[in-house]
Design an enzyme around this catalytic site. Structure first.
Site: not given
Ligand code: TSJ
Length: 659
Positions: A452, A525, A527, A529
Site C-alpha cells: 500500500e 504498515d 497501524d 490503516d
C-alpha cells in the site's frame, strides 16, 4: 462429574497433596502436548483459555442460575472471571475423596475440543476445560461463595498448593458465585501471553447475543506496557458491557447497523424439536448489499464451515421463496426458479441451534454434522417463513424485488461473461502499469508483494531481488466489496491491477493453474490503516479467489516495529517483548526508533528485515484468518461508523456490579 455424590468437607483438608499422582499425570500430558487440548500455543490458544473458563459461567447462566459474568484483564496479563451463579460445588466426592471444585481443576475431563473426542454440550458437562487452563497456567486461584461462606484454593502449573480452604463468612455484597483468576504460563505460550482486548470483546459480545439477557462485563485494567500494540493508547480502565434482551435478533441488528436495511423488522423464528432434545432459532433481515452474511452456531460455538443447520436453512429458504412466488404469480410459468444466491443476496442471518451430543466435523471441527438439525431448521424456516410472507405482503414485495433483480443481474452478468470469454478479454497479456514484474516465470519460486502506498512501493522496488520478486503498489480508492457485485470488481481501479497481475480471474472464472506467482505477500504498515487494507484484501481474496487462501498461497509480511541501534549495529524487534529483551541485553547507550510505516525504511533495511527469504518471517494466511477478516469486515468495518456506535451504546445496559 457426579456432583451429587458428596459427603462432608473434612477429608478435603488432606486430600490435596495425597491421591494426586494419577491426576497429575493427566495434567502433565496437557503440558506436554498443549496443542492437542487448546489447538495451538500461539495467540489463538492463549485466548482460548479465557473462553474455556467463561463457557462454564455461560453454562451456569443457561441453567438459569446466573445472569452476570465479569471478565477482567489485570496487570501482568492475569485474567479474572467471576459469576454470580451457585458456585462450583465444594462438597467432597465419593469417588475421588476430593472436593468437586478440586476435581474440576485437577482431573482431565474427556472430550476436549481438539482431542478428537466429542464436544461439550451446554447444560451438560460442567468444568470441561478448567483443568486444561489450570495445567497451562503458572498459577490459578478459585474462590467460591456458597451459603454465605468463602472457599479458596490455589494451584501452580496444575498442582494444588493449598487445600480447599474455608475462609469464613463471605464479604458483604457477595452472596454467591465463582471467581477464577489465572496467569497463562509463558513456558507454554512462548510467543506471547498478552491478550488482545478486541479479540476477547468480539467473542464475548457474540456470547451475549447468543445467550439473551446474560450480562457480560469486560474490563481492561492493564497498564499500557501489558497491553498489545494498538491498544496501548486507550484509557484505563477500558470497558464494555454486553447484554441483549433481544438475543440473536439484536445480533442481526448489530450486523446491519452499518448497512441499509430494506424492511424495518428483523424476521425471527424458533422451534423446539418434538423429542425436546434440541432447539433451533433463526433471525434474518435483508439489506441493500449484494453480499450474504450467514453466521451459524451450534451450542454457542461458531460453525464457520456451516453444516446441517445451515444447509437446512438455505434449502428451505430457496424452496419457500419459489413456492410463494409461484403461488402469488410473482414468477410466471415461463420464468426460471430463483436460485439460492438470488434469494440470499443482501441477507444478514444468524442461525443458532442447541442440541445434545453435537457432532463437529471437518479439519477445523467447525462444521455441524448432526443430520436431524437439517430437518429441524428446514421445517422451521419453511413453515414460519411462508406464514410471515403471507402476513406481511409489503415486506414480501420488497424482498422479492431484491431477489428478482439479483436474478436478472446474474443472468446479465452471465451473458456478459460469455461474451467476454469469447473475446478473450480477460486473458489479454496486459499487466498493470505499476507492476514491477520479476524475471522468473517459475511459480515455484516467484513472489508478488502487494504494497500500500507509493513510498513503501519505492522502498520495496529498490530492495527486492528482481529475479523472483515482483512488486505491485496499490493506489486509488478501495472498492467496498460489500456493495459490489462481481462485475464491479473488474472495473475497480484498485483491485483490477491485483486481478490482472495474479492472472487467475475471479469468481466462477477463477483458475488456479493460471496463477503467475506462487506466493502472494500482503505488505502493509503495522497501524490501523495497514490493518484496514489487510482486512479488505483478505476479504477480497476470500470472497472472490478463495482457492488462493485454501491452497496456502497468501502470506502476510511481518515488518519490524522497532530498530535499536548501538554503535554501528542495528537490531530489529518485531514485538514489544522482543524490543524489551534486546534493550535489556544491550544495557545502555542505544538508540531506539519506532517504525511508523514501511516508507520509513530504506530499501536495504526492508530487504534485510522483511523480504529476504533467508532472514524474514512471514505468516501464511489460513482459511480461518480470512474468515475472521471477512467477519470483521462485515461486522465492524462497515462504512457507517455512527450507527454502529449508537447501536453499541443503545444496547449496552449499565451493569450494577457486585459479584
Ligand atoms: F470451571 C471453571 F472453573 F472454569 C469455572 C466454573 C469458572 C467460573 C468462572 C465459573 C464456573 C462455574 C461453575 N460457575 N458456576 C458453576 N456452577 C457449577 O459448577 C454447579 C453448581 C451447582 C450445581 C448443582 O447441581 O447444584 C452444579 C454445578 C455444575
Amino acid at each position: 462429574m457426579e456432583i451429587n455424590e458428596m459427603t462432608d468437607m473434612t477429608k478435603s483438608e488432606k486430600a490435596y497433596d495425597g491421591d494426586q499422582i494419577q491426576v497429575l499425570e493427566g495434567l502433565e500430558a496437557v503440558r506436554k502436548r498443549p496443542g492437542m487440548y487448546i489447538g495451538s500455543t500461539g495467540p489463538r490458544g492463549l485466548h482460548h483459555l479465557v473462553y474455556e473458563i467463561v463457557d462454564n459461567s455461560i453454562d451456569e447462566a443457561l441453567a438459569g442460575f446466573c445472569d452476570k459474568i465479569d471478565v477482567r484483564l489485570l496487570p501482568g496479563n492475569v485474567v479474572c472471571v467471576a459469576d454470580n451463579g451457585r458456585g462450583i460445588p465444594v462438597g467432597v466426592q465419593h469417588k475421588t475423596g476430593l472436593p468437586a471444585v478440586t476435581v474440576v481443576f485437577t482431573i482431565l475431563h474427556a472430550g476436549g475440543k481438539f482431542g478428537g473426542g466429542s464436544y461439550k454440550v451446554s447444560g451438560g458437562l460442567h468444568g470441561v476445560g478448567a483443568s486444561v487452563v489450570n495445567a497451562l497456567s503458572t498459577w490459578l486461584e478459585v474462590e467460591v461463595v456458597s451459603e454465605g461462606t468463602l472457599y479458596f484454593q490455589r494451584f501452580e502449573r496444575g498442582h494444588a498448593v493449598t487445600p480447599l480452604e474455608n475462609r469464613g463468612p463471605a464479604p458483604a455484597g457477595r452472596q454467591r458465585g465463582t471467581t477464577v483468576r489465572f496467569q497463562a504460563d509463558p513456558e507454554i505460550f512462548k510467543e506471547t501471553i498478552v491478550y488482545e482486548y478486541d479479540v476477547l470483546q468480539k467473542r464475548l459480545r457474540e456470547q451475549a447475543f447468543l445467550n439473551a439477557g446474560v450480562n457480560i462485563h469486560l474490563t481492561d485494567e492493564r497498564p499500557p506496557e501489558d497491553r498489545s500494540g494498538e491498544e496501548q493508547d486507550r484509557e484505563i480502565p477500558y470497558e464494555n458491557v454486553f447484554c441483549y434482551e433481544g438475543g440473536i435478533r439484536s445480533f442481526v441488528e448489530f450486523i446491519n447497523a452499518s448497512k441499509d436495511v430494506i424492511h424495518p423488522d428483523v424476521i425471527h423464528f424458533s422451534a423446539v424439536a418434538e423429542d425436546e432434545n434440541s432447539t433451533a432459532e433463526v433471525a434474518m433481515q435483508y439489506t441493500d448489499s449484494y453480499q450474504e452474511q450467514i453466521l451459524s452456531f451450534a451450542n454457542n460455538i461458531h460453525t464457520t464451515d456451516g453444516g446441517t443447520h445451515e444447509e437446512g436453512f438455505k434449502r428451505s429458504l430457496t424452496r419457500v421463496m419459489n413456492d410463494y412466488a409461484r403461488k402469488y404469480n410473482i414468477l410466471k410459468d415461463s420464468d426460471k426458479n430463483l436460485s439460492g444466491e438470488d434469494v440470499r443476496e443482501g441477507l444478514s442471518c444468524v442461525i443458532s441451534v442447541k442440541l445434545k451430543e453435537a457432532q463437529f466435523e471437518g479439519q477445523t471441527k467447525a462444521k455441524l454434522g448432526n443430520t436431524e438439525m437439517s430437518a429441524l431448521v428446514s421445517s422451521l424456516v419453511y413453515n414460519k417463513m411462508m406464514t410471515y410472507l403471507e402476513e406481511n405482503p409489503a415486506t414480501a414485495r420488497t424482498i422479492f424485488d431484491k431477489a428478482l433483480s439479483a436474478s436478472r443481474a446474474r443472468e446479465a452478468a452471465r451473458k456478459a461473461r460469455d461474451l467476454a470469454r469469447r473475446k478473450n478479454a480477460l486473458e489479454t497479456t496486459t499487466l498493470p502499469g505499476k507492476l514491477a514484474d520479476c524475471q522468473s516465470r517459475n511459480v515455484e519460486e516467484t513472489e508478488i508483494y502487494i504494497v500500500e502506498g507509493d513510498s513503501a512501493g519505492g522502498s520495496a522496488k529498490g530492495g527486492r531481488d528482481r529475479k523472483f520478486q515482483a512488486i505491485l503498489p496499490l493506489w486509488g480508492k478501495m472498492l467496498n466489496v460489500e456493495k459490489a457485485r462481481l462485475d464491479k470488481v473488474y472495473s475497480n481501479e484498485k483491485l483490477l491491477p491485483v486481478v490482472m497481475a495474479l492472472g487467475t480471474g475471479i469468481g466462477e472464472d477463477f483458475d488456479l493453474s493460471k496463477l503467475r506467482y506462487g506466493k502472494i505477500i500482503i505488505m502493509a504498515d503495522a497501524d490501523v490503516d495497514g490493518s484496514h487494507i489487510r482486512t479488505l484484501l483478505l476479504t477480497f481474496f476470500f470472497r472472490f479467489m478463495r482457492p488462493l487462501v485454501e491452497e496456502g498461497h497468501v502470506y502476510l509480511a511481518q515488518p519490524p516495529l522497532f530498530r535499536i541501534t548501538k554503535g554501528k549495529r542495528h537490531y530489529y524487534a518485531f514485538s514489544d517483548q522482543q524490543r524489551d529483551q534486546i534493550m535489556a541485553e544491550l544495557g545502555s547507550g542505544y538508540d531506539i526508533q519506532r517504525y511508523k510505516g514501511l516508507g520509513e525504511m530504506d530499501p536495504e533495511q526492508l530487504w534485510e528485515t522483511t523480504m529476504n527469504p533467508a532472514t524474514r518471517t512471514m505468516r501464511r494466511v489460513e482459511v480461518e484468518d480470512a474468515l475472521e477478516a471477512d467477519e470483521v469486515f462485515t461486522i465492524l468495518m462497515g462504512d457507517k461508523v455512527e450507527p454502529r456506535r449508537d447501536f453499541i451504546i443503545k444496547n449496552a445496559k449499565e451493569a450494577n456490579w457486585d459479584v
